[in-house]
Design an enzyme around this catalytic site. Structure first.
Site, PDB file in Angstrom:
ATOM      1  N   LYS A  40      10.998  -5.342   5.882  1.00 34.55           N
ATOM      2  CA  LYS A  40      11.931  -4.751   4.917  1.00 34.55           C
ATOM      3  C   LYS A  40      12.355  -3.356   5.370  1.00 34.55           C
ATOM      4  O   LYS A  40      13.529  -2.999   5.304  1.00 34.55           O
ATOM      5  CB  LYS A  40      11.247  -4.664   3.543  1.00 34.55           C
ATOM      6  CG  LYS A  40      11.943  -3.751   2.555  1.00 34.55           C
ATOM      7  CD  LYS A  40      11.255  -3.736   1.207  1.00 34.55           C
ATOM      8  CE  LYS A  40      10.198  -2.681   1.025  1.00 34.55           C
ATOM      9  NZ  LYS A  40      10.683  -1.296   0.959  1.00 34.55           N
ATOM     10  N   ASN A  41      11.377  -2.573   5.841  1.00 31.77           N
ATOM     11  CA  ASN A  41      11.657  -1.172   6.147  1.00 31.77           C
ATOM     12  C   ASN A  41      12.335  -0.963   7.505  1.00 31.77           C
ATOM     13  O   ASN A  41      12.590   0.160   7.898  1.00 31.77           O
ATOM     14  CB  ASN A  41      10.375  -0.346   6.026  1.00 31.77           C
ATOM     15  CG  ASN A  41       9.906  -0.303   4.571  1.00 31.77           C
ATOM     16  OD1 ASN A  41      10.655  -0.687   3.661  1.00 31.77           O
ATOM     17  ND2 ASN A  41       8.688   0.144   4.343  1.00 31.77           N
ATOM     18  N   ARG A 114      16.923   3.009  -2.443  1.00 31.51           N
ATOM     19  CA  ARG A 114      17.150   4.354  -1.906  1.00 31.51           C
ATOM     20  C   ARG A 114      17.993   4.319  -0.632  1.00 31.51           C
ATOM     21  O   ARG A 114      18.288   5.359  -0.038  1.00 31.51           O
ATOM     22  CB  ARG A 114      15.802   5.014  -1.601  1.00 31.51           C
ATOM     23  CG  ARG A 114      15.055   5.440  -2.838  1.00 31.51           C
ATOM     24  CD  ARG A 114      13.653   5.860  -2.504  1.00 31.51           C
ATOM     25  NE  ARG A 114      13.589   6.940  -1.533  1.00 31.51           N
ATOM     26  CZ  ARG A 114      13.787   8.223  -1.815  1.00 31.51           C
ATOM     27  NH1 ARG A 114      14.070   8.576  -3.054  1.00 31.51           N
ATOM     28  NH2 ARG A 114      13.696   9.141  -0.889  1.00 31.51           N
ATOM     29  N   CYS A 138      10.925   2.509  -5.702  1.00 34.49           N
ATOM     30  CA  CYS A 138       9.706   2.393  -6.497  1.00 34.49           C
ATOM     31  C   CYS A 138       9.352   3.734  -7.122  1.00 34.49           C
ATOM     32  O   CYS A 138       9.531   4.780  -6.518  1.00 34.49           O
ATOM     33  CB  CYS A 138       8.561   1.914  -5.620  1.00 34.49           C
ATOM     34  SG  CYS A 138       8.667   0.163  -5.257  1.00 34.49           S
ATOM     35  N   ASP A 328       1.396   1.932   2.272  1.00 33.25           N
ATOM     36  CA  ASP A 328       1.735   0.629   1.671  1.00 33.25           C
ATOM     37  C   ASP A 328       0.594  -0.386   1.791  1.00 33.25           C
ATOM     38  O   ASP A 328       0.681  -1.467   1.217  1.00 33.25           O
ATOM     39  CB  ASP A 328       2.992   0.063   2.328  1.00 33.25           C
ATOM     40  CG  ASP A 328       4.156   1.012   2.182  1.00 33.25           C
ATOM     41  OD1 ASP A 328       4.720   1.090   1.102  1.00 33.25           O
ATOM     42  OD2 ASP A 328       4.462   1.725   3.163  1.00 33.25           O
ATOM     43  N   VAL A 350       0.343  10.417   1.326  1.00 28.87           N
ATOM     44  CA  VAL A 350       1.785  10.284   1.586  1.00 28.87           C
ATOM     45  C   VAL A 350       2.600  10.451   0.294  1.00 28.87           C
ATOM     46  O   VAL A 350       3.590  11.180   0.266  1.00 28.87           O
ATOM     47  CB  VAL A 350       2.098   8.936   2.274  1.00 28.87           C
ATOM     48  CG1 VAL A 350       3.595   8.786   2.519  1.00 28.87           C
ATOM     49  CG2 VAL A 350       1.333   8.826   3.589  1.00 28.87           C
TER      50      VAL A 350
END
Ligand code: EPU
Length: 457
Positions: A40-41, A114, A138, A328, A350
């Protein structure tokens, strides 16, 4: 209905859920094989990179997640033609007719993502203007965009704050510059890359994030014709070029999804083969997984994660930027740590507020205490600012079924795992939000033998 629930319901509808609530009969091991697709990232940023090319790009292994749909919608309102390719998960992105979009359309398509902030550099190059609506993502802390705005201003963007968002122009064009990030932000590093490749002259970025997804974005940009070198000590140098072409690329696998399924195997006493997972990008996770007592076998086509029997051991984890333990990864693993014999500590460095999901675990019987002190030795920005960012998990505790409302993507997946490992019937609502980052998770749960019902189906 609150906006988060609305987003989640919409996302749920898009993945084919007729409701966004599932009823889980837990206490059974998850066993079987699932496949992970592109990260996804990375995929969402790779789609944005296509805006920079003069010719179409082909992206492979694109997962079926709602964040991809959001970026697709945003590209389409900017005139990019997006079509499915010949193989499953292949997207063809044609930026020939890029055009300005109406603020209202951008706002409507941005949803809770975002990603719009990353459109700015490419759009400033292509059109001389860009607009960012209020950003979502999120709810895991303030998630400001100050680094992004400072970066864009250094390249020469003129930034105007409007009631509905932020408008940017580049009357003089964008010019390469020296940038030092105060923190190795993933998004801000991507912002620099996506802007610098077409800026006039050279850019030097110090304090860069070097996550594998960023390295894969650099691979893509190099395929497009960019000149980027990654030096030691988080320094990235970019020489701007006049034009870029499209790319053909198979996206890096989603290591966050792989780690989530690994944690699910451990917490449910199960055995999951994650097709597509690779060792190099998961090295740090694998070390911790082994220390907790999980077992794994590395194959050419994936990694098998399983509970080998015996007691799980407690661990001390500090989340960090790559090559540290990813933020994550902590939420799904915390569920497994509730089953470890002894006291585990997780220091989140983080994000300042990434333990919201713990409340539901405590309701289910977990023994977890949250602290605002830094329970670790990594330098952290949150210690003296009253942010609850350390967790003490005492185990083992029996988890019992509960009614849970999913709060965010990773926390939501950890709730799913908790419900799957708890004896009894849990009702988990707002699950649509999980489809932001976990492609076909309902199908995958079925493939792993989970016992659940989707309400309304
Ligand atoms: N930060 C600022 N100002 C900024 C940007 C970031 O203070 O302008 C702070 C953030 O508040 C945070 C820290 O810097 O405390 C790190 O944020 P970063 O910019 O690295 O994160 P991001 O780019 O917004 C991406 C992933 C996240 C992942 C982080 C860290 C995407 C779309 N999101 O976020 O993924 O946790 O990097 O690796 O790539 C997720 O997948 O669930 C997720 C949240």
């Amino acid at each position: 209905m609150n906006p988060l629930a609305q987003d989640a319901r919409a996302a749920g509808a898009r993945v084919g859920l007729t409701g966004d609530t599932i009823t889980i009969n837990g206490g059974q091991p998850l066993k079987g094989r699932i496949e992970v697709k592109g990260a996804k990232n990375l995929v969402t940023k790779a789609m944005v990179a296509a805006l920079l090319g003069e010719t179409p790009s082909i992206l492979r292994d694109v997962p079926d997640i709602s964040d991809v749909r959001v970026v697709r919608g945003l590209l389409e309102v900017h005139g990019v033609k997006v079509a499915l390719g010949a193989e499953p998960g292949e997207l063809i992105l044609d930026p020939k007719d890029v055009e300005s979009a109406h603020m209202v359309d951008i706002d409507a398509h941005a949803g809770s993502s975002r990603i719009p902030i990353l459109f700015c550099g490419p759009l400033l190059h292509r059109l001389g203007e860009a607009f960012i609506p209020d950003l979502g993502g999120c709810r895991i802390g303030d998630r400001p965009i100050d680094f992004h705005l400072e970066v864009l201003a250094k390249f020469g963007a003129v930034i105007e704050k409007l009631p509905s968002g932020i408008r940017m122009t580049a009357p003089e064009g964008l010019v390469g510059t020296k940038i030092e990030l105060p923190y190795p932000s993933v998004g801000a590093t991507e912002q620099v890359l996506l802007t610098a490749v077409r800026a006039t002259g050279k850019t030097e970025l110090t304090g860069a994030a070097i996550e594998p997804e960023i390295m894969d974005l650099i691979n893509i940009l190099q395929k497009m014709g960019a000149i980027i070198s990654v030096d030691t000590d988080r320094v990235i140098r970019i020489e701007g070029v006049d034009s870029l072409t499209g790319y053909t690329h198979r996206a890096l696998f989603d290591r966050n999804e792989a780690a989530s399924w690994a944690a699910a195997a451990l917490a449910t006493n199960g055995d999951i083969f994650v097709g597509g997972a690779r060792q190099p990008e998961m090295l740090t996770f694998l070390n911790v997984f082994r220390k907790v007592g999980g077992a794994f076998d590395i194959h050419d086509d994936g990694i098998r994660f399983y509970h080998p029997g015996g007691e799980l051991s407690p661990v001390v984890i500090e989340t960090d930027v790559h090559p540290g333990f990813m933020t994550d990864w902590q939420q799904p693993l915390v569920v497994a740590l509730t089953q470890a014999h002894g006291v585990s500590i997780v220091h989140e460095t983080v994000y300042e507020q990434r333990f919201g999901f713990v409340e539901a675990l405590i309701d289910m019987g977990a023994n977890i205490q949250l602290q605002s002190d830094c329970l670790g030795s990594h330098p952290c920005r949150f210690g003296q600012r009253n942010f609850v960012h350390s967790a003490i998990i005492s185990g083992p505790t029996t988890l019992h079924a509960a009614d849970i409302v999913v709060p965010d993507l990773r926390g939501g997946f950890s709730h799913l795992i908790a419900a799957l490992s708890a004896e009894g019937t849990s009702r988990v609502s707002n699950v649509g939000i999980i489809s932001r980052g976990y492609g076909d998770f309902i199908t995958k749960l079925r493939q792993l033998g989970a016992n659940f019902v989707v309400e309304g189906e």
